[in-house]
Scaffold this motif. Structure first.
Motif, PDB file in Angstrom:
ATOM      1  N   LEU A   1       0.945  -1.331   0.078  1.00 19.92           N
ATOM      2  CA  LEU A   1      -0.173   0.087   0.017  1.00 19.92           C
ATOM      3  C   LEU A   1       0.905   1.305   0.122  1.00 19.92           C
ATOM      4  CD1 LEU A   1      -3.002  -0.820   2.492  1.00 19.92           C
ATOM      5  CD2 LEU A   1      -2.398  -1.405  -0.029  1.00 19.92           C
ATOM      6  N   HIS A   2       2.123   0.997   0.363  1.00 18.28           N
ATOM      7  CA  HIS A   2       3.186   2.201   0.179  1.00 18.28           C
ATOM      8  C   HIS A   2       3.928   2.039  -0.683  1.00 18.28           C
ATOM      9  CE1 HIS A   2       5.073   5.592   1.771  1.00 18.28           C
ATOM     10  NE2 HIS A   2       5.787   5.011   2.978  1.00 18.28           N
ATOM     11  N   GLY A   3       5.363   1.840  -0.525  1.00 18.87           N
ATOM     12  CA  GLY A   3       6.543   1.818  -1.592  1.00 18.87           C
ATOM     13  C   GLY A   3       6.486   0.692  -2.390  1.00 18.87           C
TER      14      GLY A   3
ATOM     15  N   SER B   1      -8.764  -7.509  -4.129  1.00 18.56           N
ATOM     16  CA  SER B   1      -7.721  -6.766  -4.907  1.00 18.56           C
ATOM     17  C   SER B   1      -8.233  -5.228  -5.167  1.00 18.56           C
ATOM     18  CB  SER B   1      -7.812  -7.417  -6.447  1.00 18.56           C
ATOM     19  OG  SER B   1      -8.724  -7.371  -6.970  1.00 18.56           O
ATOM     20  N   ARG B   2      -7.034  -4.319  -5.208  1.00 20.93           N
ATOM     21  CA  ARG B   2      -7.237  -3.166  -5.512  1.00 20.93           C
ATOM     22  C   ARG B   2      -6.604  -2.680  -6.942  1.00 20.93           C
ATOM     23  NH1 ARG B   2      -7.279   1.021  -0.435  1.00 20.93           N
ATOM     24  NH2 ARG B   2      -8.995   0.278   0.589  1.00 20.93           N
ATOM     25  N   LEU B   3      -6.880  -1.439  -7.366  1.00 24.27           N
ATOM     26  CA  LEU B   3      -6.055  -1.033  -8.345  1.00 24.27           C
ATOM     27  C   LEU B   3      -5.090  -0.310  -7.929  1.00 24.27           C
ATOM     28  CD1 LEU B   3      -6.766  -0.992 -11.443  1.00 24.27           C
ATOM     29  CD2 LEU B   3      -7.664   1.266 -11.127  1.00 24.27           C
ATOM     30  N   MET B   4      -3.728  -1.111  -8.043  1.00 25.20           N
ATOM     31  CA  MET B   4      -2.455  -0.799  -7.422  1.00 25.20           C
ATOM     32  C   MET B   4      -2.092   0.383  -8.281  1.00 25.20           C
ATOM     33  SD  MET B   4      -2.606  -2.609  -5.121  1.00 25.20           S
ATOM     34  CE  MET B   4      -1.283  -2.219  -4.144  1.00 25.20           C
ATOM     35  N   GLY B   5      -1.549   1.417  -7.415  1.00 26.99           N
ATOM     36  CA  GLY B   5      -0.996   2.618  -8.080  1.00 26.99           C
ATOM     37  C   GLY B   5      -2.096   3.690  -8.462  1.00 26.99           C
ATOM     38  N   PHE B   6      -2.996   3.459  -7.727  1.00 26.30           N
ATOM     39  CA  PHE B   6      -4.392   4.355  -7.824  1.00 26.30           C
ATOM     40  C   PHE B   6      -4.967   4.610  -6.291  1.00 26.30           C
ATOM     41  CE2 PHE B   6      -6.889   5.655 -11.365  1.00 26.30           C
ATOM     42  CZ  PHE B   6      -6.197   5.367 -12.453  1.00 26.30           C
ATOM     43  N   GLY B   7      -5.110   5.818  -6.218  1.00 26.16           N
ATOM     44  CA  GLY B   7      -5.653   6.280  -4.835  1.00 26.16           C
ATOM     45  C   GLY B   7      -4.314   7.127  -3.850  1.00 26.16           C
ATOM     46  N   HIS B   8      -4.924   7.837  -2.991  1.00 27.11           N
ATOM     47  CA  HIS B   8      -3.914   8.299  -2.154  1.00 27.11           C
ATOM     48  C   HIS B   8      -4.514   9.069  -1.044  1.00 27.11           C
ATOM     49  CE1 HIS B   8      -0.509  10.645  -0.658  1.00 27.11           C
ATOM     50  NE2 HIS B   8       0.399   9.842  -1.406  1.00 27.11           N
ATOM     51  N   ARG B   9      -3.911   8.827   0.215  1.00 30.99           N
ATOM     52  CA  ARG B   9      -4.710   9.273   1.379  1.00 30.99           C
ATOM     53  C   ARG B   9      -4.703  11.010   1.395  1.00 30.99           C
ATOM     54  NH1 ARG B   9      -4.655   8.057   6.747  1.00 30.99           N
ATOM     55  NH2 ARG B   9      -5.606   6.201   5.984  1.00 30.99           N
ATOM     56  N   VAL B  10      -3.903  11.558   0.969  1.00 26.54           N
ATOM     57  CA  VAL B  10      -3.651  12.963   0.794  1.00 26.54           C
ATOM     58  C   VAL B  10      -4.206  13.523  -0.662  1.00 26.54           C
ATOM     59  CG1 VAL B  10      -2.236  15.022   1.162  1.00 26.54           C
ATOM     60  CG2 VAL B  10      -1.624  13.063   2.347  1.00 26.54           C
TER      61      VAL B  10
END
Ligand code: CMC
Length: 429
Positions: free
Chosen positions: A264-266, A300-309
């Motif tokens: 979910l991070h790097g 599953s999520r769309l990796m590389g999509f979405g951000h907390r900020v």
């Protein structure tokens, strides 16, 4: 008159002062909340919690703005180098000629790792993820430089430890790659700058000297600059939390590397390429993966999509997408995964699920395309993020330990376990 927020609890009113940042962002200060009301706040994931004041990086997630020490990321990506940006983050200002020369020279001086450290590479199985060995070796550096294990180093010591970490991490990463492919280590060279030196250590061999290509060097330079800091993200908060116990910088950054590793991070840059490869193997059906990413019963999520900020385009993603296009064009590479990624971005940005949740591509969506073009192996993508994030971690640790108001990080909890219950002897259970 300054704003206050009133907390009214059981008829007792607590006045909480509002703190305003340089760019007008506001927080109300609850420092007296527990002592005056007995209450704590409950904020899983810290979605509403500011943990510190910081002068390093500014983000406006609604407008898609990112600035290091006030300078827009777009300007740094276009004109700066990673070494100059590292100086900016750590020392709070752009270096002059002399400062930059001295800083770069120190990188070369500290680029070797102790010869005994090479034994570490033999000790790990070839299947070791490079984030595991990187974290362990950064912590192990403390054993080789015990004179620098300080809870509050002076300026000279801080300068040395910062440059040492930035420089040695690059050597450790390149050596760990050589180990996995069974080739001899290539030592750092005094005549090469930061990025060319890294590429040379990674890809040169006794039989095939690596030919540096300006466009590749620049693309990596840009990626490292874009990753250099991102204020209180998971790994940087980890570095600050570990450091708040007065743990030394090596130990704090070693913990930060582990936090960064998660998908979910790097670790998302690796996960994005794995996802795209999976779609490709599966016949290229992007719609199917988007449907799965929206399904709450499917993990599953769309990796590389979405951000907390960011609730708008991640400004780093915009730069990286263009950089990927330019690099592939210049190198004459056609990567079908880039086509797939663009197709996926178009489809997601038209989809009500992603629109209503303001989910846009983040820094990790296109970065892997560049790493692939350069020849960096998939499991080293998070390591590239770690090399890039090093200046930010160092700057935050330094800012924290130099702040006299800093306290050990120690959140509370709401206990939801069993009520007091008596111990029962084993034979009676
Ligand atoms: N795919 C599908 N749905 C998503 C995604 C995604 N990538 N990201 C968020 N959502 C949904 C989520 O299910 C939730 O929906 P609902 O409101 O119906 O429950 C809503 O959007 C809000 O998501 P959240 O999980 O509450 O958001 P968060 O701020 O806690 O998580 C995130 C941020 C980055 C962890 C998340 O967006 C995610 O998992 N993205 C994929 C992993 C990724 O690309 N990470 C790299 C982040 S950038 C690099 C860095 O770490 O700095």
């Amino acid at each position: 008159m300054a704003d206050n927020v009133q907390v009214n609890y059981n008829g007792k009113i607590l006045e909480c002062p509002v703190t305003v940042g340089t760019e007008g962002e506001k927080a109300f200060d609850i420092a007296k909340l527990r002592s005056q009301t007995g209450l704590i706040t409950l904020d899983p994931g810290f979605s509403n919690t500011g943990s510190c004041k910081s002068a390093i990086t500014y983000i406006d997630g609604e407008k898609g703005i990112l600035r290091y020490r006030g300078i827009p990321i777009e300007q740094l990506a276009e004109h700066s180098t990673f070494v100059e940006t590292a100086f900016l983050l750590i020392y709070g200002k752009l270096p002059n000629h002399g400062e930059l020369e001295a800083f770069s020279a120190a990188f070369n001086e500290h680029s070797m790792i102790h010869e005994d450290m090479k034994n570490f590479f033999d000790a790990y199985p070839a299947s070791t993820h490079p984030m595991a060995s990187l974290s362990a070796m950064v912590c192990a550096l403390s054993a080789y430089y015990p004179e620098l294990i300080k809870e509050n180093p002076n300026q000279k010591e801080m300068d040395r430890i910062a440059v040492q970490l930035l420089s040695k991490v690059r050597t450790i990463c390149a050596f760990s790659y050589k180990k996995t492919i069974g080739e001899p280590f290539v030592y750092p060279r005094y005549d090469l700058h930061y990025v060319p030196n890294f590429l040379n250590m990674m890809f040169s061999s006794p039989t095939h000297p690596y030919k540096l290509v300006d466009e590749v060097v620049r693309a990596l330079q840009v990626l490292l600059i874009l990753h250099a800091d991102h204020e209180q993200n998971c790994s940087t908060s980890t570095v600050r939390l570990v450091g708040s116990s007065r743990a030394n910088l090596y130990a704090s950054i070693s913990a930060g590397i582990c936090a960064l590793w998660g998908p979910l991070h790097g670790g998302a840059n690796q996960a994005v390429i794995e996802m795209l490869e999976g779609i490709q193997r599966d016949g290229g059906d992007v719609a199917k993966y988007i449907t799965r990413a929206k399904d709450k019963n499917d993990h599953s999520r769309l990796m590389g999509f979405g951000h907390r900020v960011y609730k708008n385009f991640d400004p780093r993603a915009k730069i990286i997408k263009k950089c990927a296009d330019d690099l592939l064009n210049k190198l004459g590479i056609h990567d079908p995964l880039l086509d797939l990624a663009k197709h996926m971005e178009d489809a997601a940005l038209k989809d009500e699920y992603f629109i209503s949740r303001k989910l846009y591509p983040n820094v990790d969506f296109y970065s892997g395309i560049i790493y692939r073009a350069v020849g960096i192996p998939l499991n080293m993508f998070p390591v590239m993020f770690a090399i890039g994030r090093m200046p930010g971690w160092i700057a935050h640790w330094k800012e924290m330990i130099q702040d006299p108001t800093n306290k050990i990080g120690r959140p509370f909890q709401i206990y939801v376990g069993a009520k007091m219950t008596d111990y029962v002897q084993l034979e009676q259970r």
